[in-house]
Design a protein around this motif. Sequence first.
Motif, PDB file in Angstrom:
ATOM      1  N   VAL A 192       0.836  -1.200   0.000  1.00  0.00           N
ATOM      2  CA  VAL A 192       0.000   0.000   0.000  1.00  0.00           C
ATOM      3  C   VAL A 192       0.872   1.252   0.000  1.00  0.00           C
ATOM      4  N   GLY A 193       1.962   1.224   0.774  1.00  0.00           N
ATOM      5  CA  GLY A 193       2.879   2.370   0.780  1.00  0.00           C
ATOM      6  C   GLY A 193       3.521   2.590  -0.577  1.00  0.00           C
ATOM      7  N   ILE A 194       3.928   1.519  -1.237  1.00  0.00           N
ATOM      8  CA  ILE A 194       4.521   1.638  -2.567  1.00  0.00           C
ATOM      9  C   ILE A 194       3.501   2.174  -3.559  1.00  0.00           C
ATOM     10  N   ALA A 195       2.258   1.674  -3.483  1.00  0.00           N
ATOM     11  CA  ALA A 195       1.206   2.138  -4.382  1.00  0.00           C
ATOM     12  C   ALA A 195       0.932   3.621  -4.184  1.00  0.00           C
ATOM     13  N   THR A 196       0.931   4.073  -2.930  1.00  0.00           N
ATOM     14  CA  THR A 196       0.696   5.485  -2.639  1.00  0.00           C
ATOM     15  C   THR A 196       1.792   6.357  -3.245  1.00  0.00           C
ATOM     16  N   THR A 197       3.032   5.934  -3.058  1.00  0.00           N
ATOM     17  CA  THR A 197       4.158   6.691  -3.623  1.00  0.00           C
ATOM     18  C   THR A 197       4.087   6.732  -5.141  1.00  0.00           C
ATOM     19  N   ASN A 198       3.833   5.574  -5.751  1.00  0.00           N
ATOM     20  CA  ASN A 198       3.758   5.511  -7.210  1.00  0.00           C
ATOM     21  C   ASN A 198       2.629   6.373  -7.763  1.00  0.00           C
ATOM     22  N   ALA A 199       1.509   6.420  -7.057  1.00  0.00           N
ATOM     23  CA  ALA A 199       0.367   7.218  -7.522  1.00  0.00           C
ATOM     24  C   ALA A 199       0.724   8.695  -7.567  1.00  0.00           C
ATOM     25  N   VAL A 200       1.376   9.193  -6.518  1.00  0.00           N
ATOM     26  CA  VAL A 200       1.732  10.617  -6.470  1.00  0.00           C
ATOM     27  C   VAL A 200       2.792  10.947  -7.520  1.00  0.00           C
ATOM     28  N   VAL A 201       3.808  10.103  -7.629  1.00  0.00           N
ATOM     29  CA  VAL A 201       4.882  10.356  -8.595  1.00  0.00           C
ATOM     30  C   VAL A 201       4.352  10.311 -10.023  1.00  0.00           C
ATOM     31  N   ALA A 202       3.572   9.283 -10.342  1.00  0.00           N
ATOM     32  CA  ALA A 202       3.037   9.141 -11.698  1.00  0.00           C
ATOM     33  C   ALA A 202       2.111  10.297 -12.043  1.00  0.00           C
ATOM     34  N   ALA A 203       1.230  10.680 -11.121  1.00  0.00           N
ATOM     35  CA  ALA A 203       0.320  11.797 -11.378  1.00  0.00           C
ATOM     36  C   ALA A 203       1.087  13.092 -11.591  1.00  0.00           C
ATOM     37  N   SER A 204       2.122  13.334 -10.798  1.00  0.00           N
ATOM     38  CA  SER A 204       2.899  14.572 -10.932  1.00  0.00           C
ATOM     39  C   SER A 204       3.615  14.636 -12.280  1.00  0.00           C
ATOM     40  N   ILE A 205       4.198  13.514 -12.705  1.00  0.00           N
ATOM     41  CA  ILE A 205       4.911  13.494 -13.990  1.00  0.00           C
ATOM     42  C   ILE A 205       3.939  13.709 -15.144  1.00  0.00           C
ATOM     43  N   VAL A 206       2.795  13.029 -15.105  1.00  0.00           N
ATOM     44  CA  VAL A 206       1.815  13.173 -16.190  1.00  0.00           C
ATOM     45  C   VAL A 206       1.240  14.581 -16.211  1.00  0.00           C
ATOM     46  N   ILE A 207       1.061  15.200 -15.056  1.00  0.00           N
ATOM     47  CA  ILE A 207       0.566  16.579 -15.007  1.00  0.00           C
ATOM     48  C   ILE A 207       1.531  17.518 -15.719  1.00  0.00           C
ATOM     49  N   LEU A 208       2.821  17.379 -15.444  1.00  0.00           N
ATOM     50  CA  LEU A 208       3.809  18.247 -16.096  1.00  0.00           C
ATOM     51  C   LEU A 208       3.861  17.996 -17.608  1.00  0.00           C
ATOM     52  N   LEU A 209       3.739  16.730 -18.005  1.00  0.00           N
ATOM     53  CA  LEU A 209       3.726  16.413 -19.436  1.00  0.00           C
ATOM     54  C   LEU A 209       2.483  16.974 -20.111  1.00  0.00           C
ATOM     55  N   LEU A 210       1.324  16.764 -19.506  1.00  0.00           N
ATOM     56  CA  LEU A 210       0.083  17.283 -20.072  1.00  0.00           C
ATOM     57  C   LEU A 210       0.079  18.803 -20.126  1.00  0.00           C
ATOM     58  N   ASN A 211       0.696  19.423 -19.133  1.00  0.00           N
ATOM     59  CA  ASN A 211       0.765  20.882 -19.122  1.00  0.00           C
ATOM     60  C   ASN A 211       1.468  21.405 -20.371  1.00  0.00           C
ATOM     61  N   TYR A 212       2.564  20.755 -20.736  1.00  0.00           N
ATOM     62  CA  TYR A 212       3.285  21.182 -21.951  1.00  0.00           C
ATOM     63  C   TYR A 212       2.441  20.949 -23.201  1.00  0.00           C
ATOM     64  N   ILE A 213       1.795  19.788 -23.284  1.00  0.00           N
ATOM     65  CA  ILE A 213       1.014  19.453 -24.473  1.00  0.00           C
ATOM     66  C   ILE A 213      -0.159  20.420 -24.641  1.00  0.00           C
ATOM     67  N   ILE A 214      -0.913  20.638 -23.562  1.00  0.00           N
ATOM     68  CA  ILE A 214      -2.086  21.513 -23.654  1.00  0.00           C
ATOM     69  C   ILE A 214      -1.686  22.959 -23.904  1.00  0.00           C
ATOM     70  N   THR A 215      -0.578  23.392 -23.316  1.00  0.00           N
ATOM     71  CA  THR A 215      -0.084  24.750 -23.591  1.00  0.00           C
ATOM     72  C   THR A 215       0.271  24.900 -25.058  1.00  0.00           C
ATOM     73  N   GLY A 216       0.900  23.865 -25.618  1.00  0.00           N
ATOM     74  CA  GLY A 216       1.218  23.903 -27.049  1.00  0.00           C
ATOM     75  C   GLY A 216      -0.016  23.970 -27.923  1.00  0.00           C
ATOM     76  N   ILE A 217      -1.095  23.274 -27.509  1.00  0.00           N
ATOM     77  CA  ILE A 217      -2.336  23.311 -28.275  1.00  0.00           C
ATOM     78  C   ILE A 217      -2.974  24.687 -28.243  1.00  0.00           C
ATOM     79  N   PHE A 218      -2.994  25.314 -27.068  1.00  0.00           N
ATOM     80  CA  PHE A 218      -3.653  26.605 -26.924  1.00  0.00           C
ATOM     81  C   PHE A 218      -2.809  27.766 -27.464  1.00  0.00           C
ATOM     82  N   PHE A 219      -1.497  27.721 -27.218  1.00  0.00           N
ATOM     83  CA  PHE A 219      -0.670  28.887 -27.516  1.00  0.00           C
ATOM     84  C   PHE A 219       0.481  28.574 -28.466  1.00  0.00           C
ATOM     85  N   GLY A 220       0.538  27.354 -28.986  1.00  0.00           N
ATOM     86  CA  GLY A 220       1.647  27.006 -29.872  1.00  0.00           C
ATOM     87  C   GLY A 220       1.529  27.612 -31.232  1.00  0.00           C
TER      88      GLY A 220
END
Length: 261
Positions: free
Chosen positions: A233-261
């Motif tokens: 459960v501890g490993i799953a919790t850590t992985n969830a936060v890390v994975a969500a944070s990385i995908v958020i930063l990636l999506l931020n770049y993609i969506i910014t490129g769509i709106f303002f690229g």
Amino acid sequence: MTAKIFSILEKIGHFTLLNLAKLGEIVIFMGNAVRHCFTPPFYPRLILRQFLQIGFYSLPVVGLTAIFSGAVLALQSYSGFSRFNAESTIATVVVLSITRELGPVLAGLMVAGRVGASMAAEIGTMKVTEQLDALRTLSTNPFKYLVAPRVIAGVLMLPLLVLIADIIGVMGGYLVSVHALGFSPGPYIANTFKFLETIDVVSGLTKSAFFGFVISIMGCYFGYNSKGGAEGVGIATTNAVVAASIVILLLNYIITGIFFG
């Protein structure tokens, strides 16, 4: 020498296939979650509970993050722009930075740390204690009962949190600029809205909806697939936060490129 090269290639191939399989599992889980969000039965009380958990209870941490981010942004902008006699642009820089980037990204990361970890820990504990199997025994679909309410609440509540964070962040920049840097309130407010456009706010809110989806999916997926008792459960919790944070930063770049690229 040839054996070493093949050994390295084998490890690379194994790592690649393992991660592709994991990605496929996440995509299938995502598809099931979305399908169950639009098909009955629904659980309004559970959805309302998640509204409170994700939205209302996240307001303090998101608000504090936003107001200090706006305040620091105003200070840093003044420190840099005063060298070029461009202090009048500080209000515009603050409002555009908050609404386009800092508001949605920082709110997403804060909510990922708070809510994503909570989802993974709660569902993961239910998984290792066989409560999910008990739900199936009672003819209750765990996706309907646990995953769908969290996904719906995440998608709907994070844009509202980001909208509030935008207001608080701009207010933080205003307070520092007026009371610490000596700006006049009237011209500062006028410059705040002078170059602000609808797309600046809409882009941030669009990002936040995707971020809410990612946070809820990652939290539910890693919790749903946790194993190995408390350590798992501890490993799953850590992985969830890390994975969500990385995908958020990636999506931020993609969506910014769509709106303002």
